[in-house]
Scaffold this motif. Structure first.
Motif, PDB file in Angstrom:
ATOM      1  N   LYS A   1       0.800  -1.216   0.000  1.00  0.00           N
ATOM      2  CA  LYS A   1       0.000   0.000   0.000  1.00  0.00           C
ATOM      3  C   LYS A   1       0.841   1.278   0.000  1.00  0.00           C
ATOM      4  O   LYS A   1       0.416   2.298  -0.534  1.00  0.00           O
ATOM      5  CB  LYS A   1      -0.927   0.001   1.219  1.00  0.00           C
ATOM      6  N   ARG A   2       2.009   1.195   0.636  1.00  0.00           N
ATOM      7  CA  ARG A   2       2.752   2.457   0.785  1.00  0.00           C
ATOM      8  C   ARG A   2       4.255   2.218   0.787  1.00  0.00           C
ATOM      9  O   ARG A   2       4.754   1.323   1.460  1.00  0.00           O
ATOM     10  CB  ARG A   2       2.348   3.143   2.089  1.00  0.00           C
ATOM     11  N   VAL A   3       4.976   3.051   0.029  1.00  0.00           N
ATOM     12  CA  VAL A   3       6.434   3.111   0.104  1.00  0.00           C
ATOM     13  C   VAL A   3       6.798   4.469   0.687  1.00  0.00           C
ATOM     14  O   VAL A   3       6.247   5.498   0.280  1.00  0.00           O
ATOM     15  CB  VAL A   3       7.089   2.910  -1.278  1.00  0.00           C
ATOM     16  N   CYS A   4       7.690   4.458   1.675  1.00  0.00           N
ATOM     17  CA  CYS A   4       8.102   5.695   2.341  1.00  0.00           C
ATOM     18  C   CYS A   4       9.557   6.001   2.044  1.00  0.00           C
ATOM     19  O   CYS A   4      10.416   5.113   2.143  1.00  0.00           O
ATOM     20  CB  CYS A   4       7.904   5.576   3.855  1.00  0.00           C
ATOM     21  N   ILE A   5       9.818   7.238   1.699  1.00  0.00           N
ATOM     22  CA  ILE A   5      11.183   7.711   1.500  1.00  0.00           C
ATOM     23  C   ILE A   5      11.508   8.634   2.665  1.00  0.00           C
ATOM     24  O   ILE A   5      10.823   9.633   2.879  1.00  0.00           O
ATOM     25  CB  ILE A   5      11.347   8.459   0.164  1.00  0.00           C
TER      26      ILE A   5
ATOM     27  N   ALA B   1      14.322   9.695  -5.660  1.00  0.00           N
ATOM     28  CA  ALA B   1      13.827   8.338  -5.404  1.00  0.00           C
ATOM     29  C   ALA B   1      12.308   8.295  -5.495  1.00  0.00           C
ATOM     30  O   ALA B   1      11.732   7.367  -6.086  1.00  0.00           O
ATOM     31  CB  ALA B   1      14.289   7.867  -4.027  1.00  0.00           C
ATOM     32  N   ALA B   2      11.652   9.292  -4.918  1.00  0.00           N
ATOM     33  CA  ALA B   2      10.190   9.321  -4.961  1.00  0.00           C
ATOM     34  C   ALA B   2       9.677   9.384  -6.397  1.00  0.00           C
ATOM     35  O   ALA B   2       8.736   8.665  -6.775  1.00  0.00           O
ATOM     36  CB  ALA B   2       9.682  10.527  -4.161  1.00  0.00           C
ATOM     37  N   LEU B   3      10.297  10.225  -7.210  1.00  0.00           N
ATOM     38  CA  LEU B   3       9.861  10.366  -8.598  1.00  0.00           C
ATOM     39  C   LEU B   3      10.107   9.091  -9.405  1.00  0.00           C
ATOM     40  O   LEU B   3       9.268   8.683 -10.216  1.00  0.00           O
ATOM     41  CB  LEU B   3      10.586  11.552  -9.249  1.00  0.00           C
ATOM     42  N   ARG B   4      11.236   8.439  -9.173  1.00  0.00           N
ATOM     43  CA  ARG B   4      11.523   7.207  -9.925  1.00  0.00           C
ATOM     44  C   ARG B   4      10.625   6.062  -9.480  1.00  0.00           C
ATOM     45  O   ARG B   4      10.123   5.288 -10.316  1.00  0.00           O
ATOM     46  CB  ARG B   4      13.001   6.829  -9.734  1.00  0.00           C
ATOM     47  N   LEU B   5      10.398   5.938  -8.175  1.00  0.00           N
ATOM     48  CA  LEU B   5       9.533   4.860  -7.693  1.00  0.00           C
ATOM     49  C   LEU B   5       8.081   5.094  -8.092  1.00  0.00           C
ATOM     50  O   LEU B   5       7.328   4.136  -8.309  1.00  0.00           O
ATOM     51  CB  LEU B   5       9.656   4.719  -6.177  1.00  0.00           C
TER      52      LEU B   5
ATOM     53  N   VAL C   1      -0.330   2.215  -5.140  1.00  0.00           N
ATOM     54  CA  VAL C   1       0.727   2.334  -4.131  1.00  0.00           C
ATOM     55  C   VAL C   1       0.964   3.810  -3.843  1.00  0.00           C
ATOM     56  O   VAL C   1       1.265   4.597  -4.751  1.00  0.00           O
ATOM     57  CB  VAL C   1       2.032   1.680  -4.606  1.00  0.00           C
ATOM     58  N   GLU C   2       0.840   4.199  -2.575  1.00  0.00           N
ATOM     59  CA  GLU C   2       1.108   5.579  -2.193  1.00  0.00           C
ATOM     60  C   GLU C   2       2.618   5.766  -1.997  1.00  0.00           C
ATOM     61  O   GLU C   2       3.266   4.983  -1.305  1.00  0.00           O
ATOM     62  CB  GLU C   2       0.375   5.927  -0.891  1.00  0.00           C
ATOM     63  N   VAL C   3       3.160   6.779  -2.616  1.00  0.00           N
ATOM     64  CA  VAL C   3       4.574   7.129  -2.446  1.00  0.00           C
ATOM     65  C   VAL C   3       4.644   8.344  -1.538  1.00  0.00           C
ATOM     66  O   VAL C   3       4.094   9.407  -1.858  1.00  0.00           O
ATOM     67  CB  VAL C   3       5.243   7.425  -3.802  1.00  0.00           C
ATOM     68  N   VAL C   4       5.311   8.178  -0.390  1.00  0.00           N
ATOM     69  CA  VAL C   4       5.342   9.212   0.641  1.00  0.00           C
ATOM     70  C   VAL C   4       6.783   9.611   0.943  1.00  0.00           C
ATOM     71  O   VAL C   4       7.637   8.747   1.178  1.00  0.00           O
ATOM     72  CB  VAL C   4       4.672   8.716   1.937  1.00  0.00           C
ATOM     73  N   VAL C   5       7.039  10.906   0.941  1.00  0.00           N
ATOM     74  CA  VAL C   5       8.330  11.432   1.381  1.00  0.00           C
ATOM     75  C   VAL C   5       8.148  12.016   2.773  1.00  0.00           C
ATOM     76  O   VAL C   5       7.264  12.860   2.994  1.00  0.00           O
ATOM     77  CB  VAL C   5       8.869  12.509   0.423  1.00  0.00           C
ATOM     78  N   ILE C   6       8.967  11.557   3.711  1.00  0.00           N
ATOM     79  CA  ILE C   6       8.929  12.064   5.087  1.00  0.00           C
ATOM     80  C   ILE C   6      10.225  12.819   5.355  1.00  0.00           C
ATOM     81  O   ILE C   6      11.313  12.266   5.211  1.00  0.00           O
ATOM     82  CB  ILE C   6       8.778  10.923   6.100  1.00  0.00           C
ATOM     83  N   SER C   7      10.103  14.083   5.715  1.00  0.00           N
ATOM     84  CA  SER C   7      11.307  14.881   5.981  1.00  0.00           C
ATOM     85  C   SER C   7      11.055  15.831   7.125  1.00  0.00           C
ATOM     86  O   SER C   7       9.911  16.224   7.399  1.00  0.00           O
ATOM     87  CB  SER C   7      11.724  15.662   4.733  1.00  0.00           C
ATOM     88  N   ALA C   8      12.123  16.190   7.811  1.00  0.00           N
ATOM     89  CA  ALA C   8      12.031  17.180   8.874  1.00  0.00           C
ATOM     90  C   ALA C   8      11.686  18.537   8.259  1.00  0.00           C
ATOM     91  O   ALA C   8      11.920  18.769   7.067  1.00  0.00           O
ATOM     92  CB  ALA C   8      13.346  17.245   9.636  1.00  0.00           C
ATOM     93  N   PRO C   9      11.099  19.437   9.053  1.00  0.00           N
ATOM     94  CA  PRO C   9      10.793  20.779   8.530  1.00  0.00           C
ATOM     95  C   PRO C   9      12.014  21.414   7.886  1.00  0.00           C
ATOM     96  O   PRO C   9      13.127  21.330   8.410  1.00  0.00           O
ATOM     97  CB  PRO C   9      10.357  21.546   9.793  1.00  0.00           C
ATOM     98  N   GLU C  10      11.799  22.037   6.727  1.00  0.00           N
ATOM     99  CA  GLU C  10      12.901  22.594   5.964  1.00  0.00           C
ATOM    100  C   GLU C  10      13.515  23.805   6.655  1.00  0.00           C
ATOM    101  O   GLU C  10      12.816  24.663   7.176  1.00  0.00           O
ATOM    102  CB  GLU C  10      12.425  23.003   4.561  1.00  0.00           C
TER     103      GLU C  10
ATOM    104  N   ILE D   1       2.633  12.529  -5.413  1.00  0.00           N
ATOM    105  CA  ILE D   1       3.468  12.046  -4.305  1.00  0.00           C
ATOM    106  C   ILE D   1       3.121  12.843  -3.054  1.00  0.00           C
ATOM    107  O   ILE D   1       2.957  14.066  -3.098  1.00  0.00           O
ATOM    108  CB  ILE D   1       4.956  12.177  -4.660  1.00  0.00           C
ATOM    109  N   THR D   2       2.997  12.137  -1.930  1.00  0.00           N
ATOM    110  CA  THR D   2       2.629  12.759  -0.660  1.00  0.00           C
ATOM    111  C   THR D   2       3.873  13.201   0.099  1.00  0.00           C
ATOM    112  O   THR D   2       4.882  12.502   0.110  1.00  0.00           O
ATOM    113  CB  THR D   2       1.837  11.761   0.205  1.00  0.00           C
ATOM    114  N   HIS D   3       3.768  14.358   0.745  1.00  0.00           N
ATOM    115  CA  HIS D   3       4.878  14.852   1.566  1.00  0.00           C
ATOM    116  C   HIS D   3       4.407  15.049   3.003  1.00  0.00           C
ATOM    117  O   HIS D   3       3.415  15.727   3.250  1.00  0.00           O
ATOM    118  CB  HIS D   3       5.408  16.180   1.026  1.00  0.00           C
ATOM    119  N   ILE D   4       5.121  14.436   3.940  1.00  0.00           N
ATOM    120  CA  ILE D   4       4.869  14.628   5.365  1.00  0.00           C
ATOM    121  C   ILE D   4       6.074  15.341   5.954  1.00  0.00           C
ATOM    122  O   ILE D   4       7.190  14.822   5.916  1.00  0.00           O
ATOM    123  CB  ILE D   4       4.636  13.286   6.091  1.00  0.00           C
ATOM    124  N   GLU D   5       5.829  16.522   6.485  1.00  0.00           N
ATOM    125  CA  GLU D   5       6.932  17.328   7.013  1.00  0.00           C
ATOM    126  C   GLU D   5       6.947  17.216   8.541  1.00  0.00           C
ATOM    127  O   GLU D   5       6.430  18.065   9.261  1.00  0.00           O
ATOM    128  CB  GLU D   5       6.784  18.780   6.573  1.00  0.00           C
TER     129      GLU D   5
END
Length: 496
Positions: A8-12, A22-26, A34-43, A183-187
């Motif tokens: 269901k989900r791949v997390c970067i 990686a998110a764009l290629r996957l 399949v949900e593609v999610v990028v998890i990153s600390a606040p910029e 692509i989903t982004h979680i900050e």
């Protein structure tokens, strides 16, 4: 076995250049379910000190359907035709050589049993092996980006290219493209990873405010290495005995004149300074070893060399090496999270791209059901690739320079047994493709024969006389082709 079917989900983990690529290629290889999610600390906005790529960067942009002129415009990037090395052999200002990106499909670059006769002919005649490339002339006169871009886009140039870029701006641009492609982004900052008690797979990622379930994870956390390094505690293979650089002092410089088309690498007393031209400024840094120079001494040497004061960023500490396993269970580390050598030759972005493309191929060719043997093979090939990069970087220090304690010490710094063997072979012939078979990742080399030859000749390791035997054994028709190539080069040179 790793079964990704029905996931269901791949997390970067990580929102830098590696994470968004990686998110764009996957996103391309997984179904829309399949949900593609990028998890990153606040910029935290930063003014980067510049990074460069090798030629596979433009290949990736093309594969991701990202327009090159638009990418350059939005990110402030500049075209990169290769590297210019200064003061590596004698320490004097007139000491320099180029490592330019050759297009091996050009008419001059025909291959014979794994070597390039035209390059050997140039070396035999003690002619600069870069001279046939239009890139040399473009670099020396600092040609306009538009002119060079038109030559590249026309597809009939005899050189290749990459980019110089600011990682923060590239990350922001890739993020905008990723969001437009679903692509989903979680900050939020990652707190921990929850592992399945039986398999050891990452089942969810614990954030400050929530828990995110996942089926597959990319560790793109950079030098933090929070998953492969800290959670799984994978063994680190250090290159510090042969690649002794361990610190970098970054800073910025203004442009003086037109923007350059190459990365400058200028050797100083205890290392070297990179200069990466971006549109708005030059990103620079002194890479050195702290056994020979303190941080304050490094700053003093740079300011003396420049003839002015600088305002450096924080010192970067690093150790050359890589993790012996970068694919563990349902986690794959790419880019800086998997290893690092040093900024020389811009290997970090190139390594990440090869890792990412190999991963994509393995998943697609396995139809989402990946055997343990395939994962082991990925890790083995990744190690080969890192070892090849380590040996290539080590060759840059294999010079006659001995005017300071650092450069004298480099004569005693160990080399890998593989590189020592190649050095012995190159006392009798030029580099061949077969030399680098054990450095490939899934059949891909970051640096092939033209690259090793350019640097090997540049540092004085590969001599003109070693070409004689391989040239004399060529059949007559190929000798005639060589004579024609050399004549055309001389005519072109005389007409300038």
């Amino acid at each position: 076995m790793l079964n990704l079917r029905g996931m269901k989900r791949v997390c970067i983990v990580g929102g830098g250049t590696a994470g968004w690529f990686a998110a764009l290629r996957l996103r391309q290889i997984f179904s829309e379910s399949v949900e593609v999610v990028v998890i990153s600390a606040p910029e935290i906005p930063i003014v980067g000190v510049g990074e460069g790529g090798v030629i596979n960067l433009l290949d990736l942009l093309h594969k991701l359907q990202i327009d090159l002129p638009a990418f350059i415009q939005h990110t402030g990037s500049t075209l990169k035709l290769g590297f210019r090395y200064e003061q590596w052999n004698t320490g004097k200002k007139d000491d320099n050589f180029y490592h330019l990106f050759a297009d091996t499909s050009s008419k001059e670059m025909w291959e014979d049993n794994g070597f390039y006769p035209f390059l050997s002919l140039l070396l035999n005649n003690q002619i600069d092996i870069n001279c046939y490339m239009k890139a040399l002339e473009l670099s020396e006169r600092r040609a306009d980006t538009g002119e060079v871009l038109r030559l590249l886009m026309a597809g009939d140039s005899n050189f290749a290219a990459s980019l110089h870029f600011d990682t923060f701006r590239v990350g922001k641009y890739l993020k905008s493209i990723a969001l437009s492609r679903g692509i989903t982004h979680i900050e939020e900052k990652v707190q921990d990873f929850n592992l399945h008690p039986e398999t050891g797979h990452v089942s969810s990622i614990q954030l400050a405010e929530r828990e995110v379930d996942c089926n597959f994870v990319i560790d793109a956390s950079g030098f933090s290495r929070i998953l492969i390094g800290k959670k799984y505690n994978i063994k680190w293979k250090s290159f510090s005995d042969s690649l002794i650089m361990n610190r970098a002092l970054p800073f910025h410089l203004p442009h003086e004149g037109e923007i350059e088309l190459v990365t400058r690498a200028t050797a100083l007393s205890s290392g070297w300074v990179w200069q990466i031209p971006l549109q708005e400024r030059i990103g620079a840094g002194y890479v050195f070893n702290d056994q020979f120079l303190s941080d304050d001494q490094a700053l003093g040497e740079v300011e003396s060399w420049l003839g002015k004061e600088i305002n450096p960023a924080n010192i970067i500490k690093f150790e050359a090496g890589y993790f012996e396993k970068v694919w563990v269970n349902n986690v794959v580390a790419i880019g800086l999270a998997s290893g690092f050598v040093e900024p020389l030759e811009a290997t970090s972005i190139g390594q990440m791209i090869t890792q990412l493309e190999t991963l994509a191929n393995f998943i697609v060719h396995s139809h989402g059901v990946i055997s343990k043997q395939t994962i082991d093979y990925f890790n083995h090939q990744n190690g080969q690739y890192w070892n090849g990069l380590g040996d290539f970087i080590r060759m840059h220090y294999d010079t006659d320079r001995a005017d300071t304690p650092f450069w004298k010490n480099m004569k005693q710094v160990p080399m890998s047994s593989a590189y020592q063997e190649l050095r012995e072979c190159w006392q009798h012939r030029t580099p061949r493709l077969i030399d680098f078979s054990s450095y490939s990742m899934s059949g891909t080399l970051m640096f092939g024969v033209p690259n090793w030859l350019a640097v090997g000749v540049g540092v004085g390791l590969i001599k003109p006389e070693v070409t004689a035997a391989e040239l004399v054994t060529l059949p007559d028709d190929k000798k005639q082709t060589l004579a024609k190539n050399l004549h055309e080069l001389k005519v072109k040179s005389d007409s300038k």
